[in-house]
Design an enzyme around this catalytic site. Structure first.
Site, mmCIF file in Angstrom:
data_model
loop_
_atom_site.group_PDB
_atom_site.id
_atom_site.type_symbol
_atom_site.label_atom_id
_atom_site.label_comp_id
_atom_site.label_asym_id
_atom_site.label_seq_id
_atom_site.Cartn_x
_atom_site.Cartn_y
_atom_site.Cartn_z
ATOM 1 N N ARG A 1 37.590 -3.181 -2.289
ATOM 2 C CA ARG A 1 38.753 -3.946 -2.745
ATOM 3 C C ARG A 1 39.995 -3.343 -2.097
ATOM 4 O O ARG A 1 40.360 -2.208 -2.414
ATOM 5 C CB ARG A 1 38.834 -3.879 -4.283
ATOM 6 C CG ARG A 1 39.998 -4.639 -4.886
ATOM 7 C CD ARG A 1 40.024 -4.450 -6.408
ATOM 8 N NE ARG A 1 41.155 -5.121 -7.002
ATOM 9 C CZ ARG A 1 42.372 -4.621 -7.081
ATOM 10 N NH1 ARG A 1 42.628 -3.414 -6.591
ATOM 11 N NH2 ARG A 1 43.345 -5.308 -7.640
ATOM 12 N N LYS B 1 46.091 3.772 -3.302
ATOM 13 C CA LYS B 1 46.258 4.405 -4.615
ATOM 14 C C LYS B 1 46.776 5.830 -4.507
ATOM 15 O O LYS B 1 46.714 6.464 -3.457
ATOM 16 C CB LYS B 1 44.931 4.365 -5.396
ATOM 17 C CG LYS B 1 44.688 2.973 -5.987
ATOM 18 C CD LYS B 1 43.492 2.922 -6.907
ATOM 19 C CE LYS B 1 43.329 1.489 -7.443
ATOM 20 N NZ LYS B 1 42.096 1.321 -8.208
HETATM 21 C C1 YH5 Z 1 39.887 -1.229 -9.073
HETATM 22 O O1 YH5 Z 1 39.905 -0.061 -8.638
HETATM 23 N N1 YH5 Z 1 42.395 -1.633 -9.376
HETATM 24 S S1 YH5 Z 1 44.727 -2.857 -10.070
HETATM 25 C C2 YH5 Z 1 48.065 1.582 -7.874
HETATM 26 C C3 YH5 Z 1 48.298 1.689 -6.523
HETATM 27 C C4 YH5 Z 1 47.677 0.847 -5.628
HETATM 28 C C5 YH5 Z 1 46.789 -0.104 -6.114
HETATM 29 C C6 YH5 Z 1 50.305 2.297 -5.462
HETATM 30 N N2 YH5 Z 1 42.184 -3.696 -10.193
HETATM 31 C C7 YH5 Z 1 41.064 -1.948 -9.423
HETATM 32 O O2 YH5 Z 1 45.016 -1.959 -7.219
HETATM 33 N N3 YH5 Z 1 39.751 -3.841 -10.095
HETATM 34 C C8 YH5 Z 1 43.023 -2.701 -9.862
HETATM 35 O O3 YH5 Z 1 49.144 2.682 -6.082
HETATM 36 C C9 YH5 Z 1 40.941 -3.230 -9.922
HETATM 37 N N4 YH5 Z 1 38.716 -1.874 -9.275
HETATM 38 C C10 YH5 Z 1 38.643 -3.147 -9.767
HETATM 39 N N5 YH5 Z 1 37.436 -3.712 -9.927
HETATM 40 C C11 YH5 Z 1 45.407 -1.317 -9.466
HETATM 41 C C12 YH5 Z 1 45.605 -1.247 -7.994
HETATM 42 C C13 YH5 Z 1 46.557 -0.221 -7.484
HETATM 43 C C14 YH5 Z 1 47.206 0.629 -8.358
#
Ligand code: YH5
Length: 283
Positions: A262, A228
């Site tokens: 996660r 993230k």
């Molecule tokens: C979460 O924290 N996050 S979707 C932006 C990024 C990298 C990854 C490039 N679903 C979560 O994973 N469910 C998502 O930068 C989630 N907790 C839970 N429970 C976003 C994601 C992401 C977004």
């Protein structure tokens, strides 16, 4: 002793998740461009192989998501979302020994994927959509409630908090109460601070530092920080260079009591978890 031990076991459909120790949840995005590698496998074959690899690397949960929550992402209809996730949920349930989590806010997707073998509902909107509380309750499955404000499209527009950790805790407590009102017992709930959702870098860092305070709500914590932008911003790294920062946060999250991580990088994160467990088991 027995009561604490028993209360850490969550029944996720036909599988038990024992939150006495830390688990790694592998992320499986099934948005249309996720698996278009131009090869001869179908999207669902490619997604299944990715799920299989994550399970082999030690993921006990696979989080299947068909809706992009990135700011600016196109809204997806319930039917389109279901078409993206249904087949892969069914195939993972049939072929792999993992708990399937479904990353959805859509009531019909909750009901249908539960029928197809999902074991956990992971809703970034904490069951606030019309009909979501009832749908989640009807499945009987455990749910992960995550803190967010607004919608993915506007959540980063100047987020402000007077008391960040207190407000995140109050929000989650209110969602636990809403769950109770439809018969979802607190024992079925996992909580998530919602890193990257309606939070600035400073909010994310501060919430991470103080996430231990959320244990006062009495439920296990799930942490999602993999790749993230809080890592990108803190270290000035593009998305492809956030692994080490993510592993540092994974280790810190475990020491702060998180029970589910996660992540995209399952094998690496499983080593972090196992190494910490090895030290903690020593005399
Ligand atoms: C979460 O924290 N996050 S979707 C932006 C990024 C990298 C990854 C490039 N679903 C979560 O994973 N469910 C998502 O930068 C989630 N907790 C839970 N429970 C976003 C994601 C992401 C977004």
């Amino acid at each position: 002793m027995t009561s604490t031990a028993l209360s850490t076991r969550l029944l996720c459909g036909n599988r038990v998740l024992d939150l006495a120790h830390t688990h790694v949840m592998g992320i499986l995005n099934v948005t249309p461009d996720s698996f278009s590698d131009g090869g001869c496998f179908s999207q669902s074959d490619a997604a299944l192989r990715h799920a299989e690899a994550m399970a082999a690397a030690g993921a006990t949960l696979i989080d299947v998501g068909g809706e992009s929550t990135r700011p600016g992402a196109r809204a997806v209809s319930p039917l389109e979302e279901l078409e993206r996730v249904a087949q892969i949920v069914e195939r993972i349930a049939r072929e792999l020994d993992v708990i399937i989590s479904v990353d959805t806010s859509t009531p019909s997707v909750m009901r249908e994927t539960a029928r197809l073998g999902a074991g956990l509902i992971n809703d970034v909107r904490s069951l606030q959509r019309e009909g979501a509380l009832d749908a989640a309750a009807a499945t009987g499955l455990p749910v992960c409630l995550m803190h967010m404000r607004g919608e993915p499209g506007n959540m980063q527009d100047n987020p402000r908090y007077d008391d960040l950790v207190g407000e995140v805790g109050d929000f989650l407590a209110e969602r636990i109460a809403q769950c109770a009102s439809v018969g979802i017992a607190a024992e079925k709930i996992i909580l998530d601070p919602g890193f990257g959702f309606a939070k600035t870098l400073q909010h994310n860092l501060s919430l991470f530092k103080h996430m231990g305070a959320l244990h006062a709500l009495g439920r296990p914590l799930l942490v999602g920080v993999s790749r993230k932008s809080m890592i990108g911003q803190a270290l000035s790294r593009p998305v492809g260079e956030r692994l080490y920062g993510g592993l540092a946060l994974a280790a810190l999250a475990v020491t702060k009591g998180a029970r589910i991580l996660r992540v995209h990088d399952v094998a690496e994160t499983v080593d972090v978890v196992r190494m910490i467990a090895a030290v903690e088991l020593a005399e």
